[in-house]
Design a protein around this motif. Structure first.
Motif, PDB file in Angstrom:
ATOM      1  N   VAL A  52       0.991  -1.660  -0.094  1.00 57.59           N
ATOM      2  CA  VAL A  52       0.270  -0.294  -0.128  1.00 57.59           C
ATOM      3  C   VAL A  52       1.277   0.920   0.364  1.00 57.59           C
ATOM      4  N   TYR A  53       1.064   1.664  -1.067  1.00 58.23           N
ATOM      5  CA  TYR A  53       1.291   3.589  -0.617  1.00 58.23           C
ATOM      6  C   TYR A  53       1.014   4.964  -0.129  1.00 58.23           C
ATOM      7  N   ILE A  54       0.587   5.223   0.405  1.00 53.68           N
ATOM      8  CA  ILE A  54       0.154   6.166   1.718  1.00 53.68           C
ATOM      9  C   ILE A  54       0.860   7.628   0.360  1.00 53.68           C
ATOM     10  N   VAL A  55       0.360   9.288  -0.382  1.00 53.59           N
ATOM     11  CA  VAL A  55       1.223   9.372  -0.173  1.00 53.59           C
ATOM     12  C   VAL A  55       0.478  10.949  -0.161  1.00 53.59           C
ATOM     13  N   LEU A  56       2.846  11.112   0.360  1.00 50.07           N
ATOM     14  CA  LEU A  56       2.482  12.323   1.451  1.00 50.07           C
ATOM     15  C   LEU A  56       2.659  13.437   0.560  1.00 50.07           C
ATOM     16  N   VAL A 103       5.980  12.896  -7.069  1.00 56.72           N
ATOM     17  CA  VAL A 103       5.091  11.963  -5.797  1.00 56.72           C
ATOM     18  C   VAL A 103       5.902  11.100  -4.876  1.00 56.72           C
ATOM     19  N   THR A 104       5.754  11.799  -3.276  1.00 57.53           N
ATOM     20  CA  THR A 104       6.895  11.274  -2.573  1.00 57.53           C
ATOM     21  C   THR A 104       5.191  10.210  -1.540  1.00 57.53           C
ATOM     22  N   ALA A 105       5.503   9.209  -1.244  1.00 59.32           N
ATOM     23  CA  ALA A 105       5.042   8.229  -0.748  1.00 59.32           C
ATOM     24  C   ALA A 105       5.598   7.586   0.156  1.00 59.32           C
ATOM     25  N   LEU A 106       4.638   7.144   1.140  1.00 57.63           N
ATOM     26  CA  LEU A 106       5.794   5.366   2.141  1.00 57.63           C
ATOM     27  C   LEU A 106       4.594   4.416   1.618  1.00 57.63           C
ATOM     28  N   ARG A 107       5.579   3.608   1.026  1.00 56.51           N
ATOM     29  CA  ARG A 107       5.285   2.089   0.848  1.00 56.51           C
ATOM     30  C   ARG A 107       5.695   1.033   2.419  1.00 56.51           C
TER      31      ARG A 107
END
Length: 169
Positions: A52-56, A103-107
């Motif tokens: 899952v990715y959380i788009v920062l 795009v910066t995301a947490l994976r």
């Protein structure tokens, strides 16, 4: 960026307002911070739903590959979850996601995401609220599309997936 910085970033999102700070810290610790450049694929339709990715930060587009071509049907910005439905339903990716801007995301890998859902009711509710919001958005889109259909045309063919060829029953 420190874990505390990432926690502060997550706390800014409406989705995580009720999630306990220790759980957000855990989320930040078990995540990998990834940066996607414009045009770079975040994930591709048909791939295994392994994270899952959380788009920062940044903007991305959602595309559906069909036998008749590619349909770009949504653009989104920071503060969203990507890929949670596929992880929860144990299904391959239903769409492709491409960065429109940086795009910066947490994976978060699949197992860690599912464990966090089990451990934290507020996190679980945050994910459910996000899924509910997405369903409501899709219902609105469907209603708008149905209104554009010629009078008397069927609104849907429930027996056929939009991604499958018309003759593949």
């Amino acid at each position: 960026m420190t874990i505390e910085d990432e926690v502060r970033s997550l706390q800014k999102f409406r989705m995580f307002h009720h999630v306990e700070t220790p759980k957000l810290k855990l989320l930040a610790m078990i995540s990998d911070r990834i940066v996607f450049q414009p045009g770079e694929t975040i994930y591709e339709q048909g791939e295994a739903s392994d994270a899952v990715y959380i788009v920062l930060e940044g903007q991305y587009k959602v595309s559906l590959h069909t036998p008749d071509g590619v349909i770009d049907f949504a653009q989104h910005v920071r503060g969203t979850l990507l890929g949670e439905a596929g992880v929860l339903c144990e299904q391959n990716r239903m769409v492709s996601i491409t960065a429109e801007t940086t795009v910066t995301a947490l994976r978060v890998d699949r197992e860690s995401f599912l464990e966090l859902i089990k451990e934290s009711l507020p996190f679980n509710l945050a994910v459910m609220r996000e899924l509910g919001r997405q369903i409501m958005d899709l219902n609105n889109i469907c209603a708008q599309l149905v209104q554009r259909l010629p009078k008397g045309a069927p609104a849907a063919d429930a027996a056929r997936s939009i991604a499958s060829p018309a003759n593949a029953h």
